[in-house]
Design an enzyme around this catalytic site. Sequence first.
Site, PDB file in Angstrom:
ATOM      1  N   SER A  69       0.830  -1.208   0.000  1.00  0.00           N
ATOM      2  CA  SER A  69       0.000   0.000   0.000  1.00  0.00           C
ATOM      3  C   SER A  69       0.864   1.256   0.000  1.00  0.00           C
ATOM      4  CB  SER A  69      -0.913   0.019   1.223  1.00  0.00           C
ATOM      5  OG  SER A  69      -1.667  -1.167   1.302  1.00  0.00           O
TER       6      SER A  69
HETATM    7  N1  SAH Z   1      -0.890  -5.010   4.036  1.00  0.00           N
HETATM    8  C1  SAH Z   1      -0.163  -5.286   2.809  1.00  0.00           C
HETATM    9  C2  SAH Z   1      -0.955  -4.877   1.588  1.00  0.00           C
HETATM   10  C3  SAH Z   1      -1.061  -6.027   0.692  1.00  0.00           C
HETATM   11  S1  SAH Z   1      -2.211  -5.956  -0.635  1.00  0.00           S
HETATM   12  C4  SAH Z   1       1.222  -4.674   2.837  1.00  0.00           C
HETATM   13  O1  SAH Z   1       1.526  -3.910   3.771  1.00  0.00           O
HETATM   14  O2  SAH Z   1       2.031  -4.957   1.950  1.00  0.00           O
HETATM   15  C5  SAH Z   1      -3.513  -6.991  -0.042  1.00  0.00           C
HETATM   16  C6  SAH Z   1      -3.188  -8.401   0.296  1.00  0.00           C
HETATM   17  O3  SAH Z   1      -4.401  -9.026   0.687  1.00  0.00           O
HETATM   18  C7  SAH Z   1      -2.632  -9.236  -0.849  1.00  0.00           C
HETATM   19  O4  SAH Z   1      -1.412  -9.808  -0.486  1.00  0.00           O
HETATM   20  C8  SAH Z   1      -3.704 -10.303  -1.064  1.00  0.00           C
HETATM   21  O5  SAH Z   1      -3.189 -11.567  -1.453  1.00  0.00           O
HETATM   22  C9  SAH Z   1      -4.352 -10.370   0.301  1.00  0.00           C
HETATM   23  N2  SAH Z   1      -5.705 -10.932   0.326  1.00  0.00           N
HETATM   24  C10 SAH Z   1      -6.703 -10.763  -0.563  1.00  0.00           C
HETATM   25  N3  SAH Z   1      -7.796 -11.457  -0.191  1.00  0.00           N
HETATM   26  C11 SAH Z   1      -7.477 -12.089   0.974  1.00  0.00           C
HETATM   27  C12 SAH Z   1      -8.176 -12.972   1.854  1.00  0.00           C
HETATM   28  N4  SAH Z   1      -9.425 -13.354   1.607  1.00  0.00           N
HETATM   29  N5  SAH Z   1      -7.535 -13.427   2.939  1.00  0.00           N
HETATM   30  C13 SAH Z   1      -6.248 -13.062   3.207  1.00  0.00           C
HETATM   31  N6  SAH Z   1      -5.532 -12.238   2.424  1.00  0.00           N
HETATM   32  C14 SAH Z   1      -6.132 -11.755   1.315  1.00  0.00           C
END
Ligand code: SAH
Length: 224
Positions: A69
């Site tokens: 993000s």
């Molecule tokens: N907090 C992260 C942002 C990652 S983007 C950071 O600081 O880098 C969002 C993430 O959510 C992705 O890695 C994606 O695979 C995950 N995601 C999407 N749907 C999900 C679910 N149902 N359960 C767990 N993770 C999920």
Amino acid sequence: MSPSVQGSGLTGQRARDRLVERLRGEGISDERVLTAMRQVPRHLFIDEALSSRAYEDTALPIGKAQTISQPWVVARMTQALLAPVHPSIPPPRRVLEIGTGSGYQAAVLSLLVDQVFTVERIDELLRGARKHFRQLGLKNITTRHADGRAGWPEQAPFDAIIVTAAGAEVEDALLAQLEPHGVLVAPVGTAGAQVLQRWRNTEQGWAPEELGAVAFVPLLPGVV
Ligand code: SAH
């Protein structure tokens, strides 16, 4: 800290300090959040080829069609999570994150709360995140490879839940895992029309408050 952890030039302390001053100028006022973001080396959470851009205020690809993000969004969500519900309620101690991704948001939170629980559906990303936590000596983060839409019932209740991928709505299963004084921050909506919501308990039950437009990758079902 080793030189790669410390960074230099575009990845060093001065780059982080500049980013933090920029966040402050853009409305982030919680000194706890600014201090944590000054400390966490964001460049370690992204591919080396992109590390010179780590302290720009922008989302960056982390593989598997996912992104780390934008720093402003991490700061805004963390600030929303820590804001006191009521003067008598202490800051959150046990926090659940859905969507570990690179691990950056979890690392920022780990400096601010006692325990971070974080769930990711893509195993390969989770392995990378765990490596970063070890490298930085962050010991209060517990990870799980699962579909986070179900929360983490075995570890509930939580003082706060942060969701870092956008769903069409906030699942009741997550609200059910919060303490009565708890808070949940999540992007809600579909691509191109998402809003950041903060849910808190009111006299009428759990209710959202809108904190502005955001753009997140989607919350997806199942594990990979
Ligand atoms: N907090 C992260 C942002 C990652 S983007 C950071 O600081 O880098 C969002 C993430 O959510 C992705 O890695 C994606 O695979 C995950 N995601 C999407 N749907 C999900 C679910 N149902 N359960 C767990 N993770 C999920």
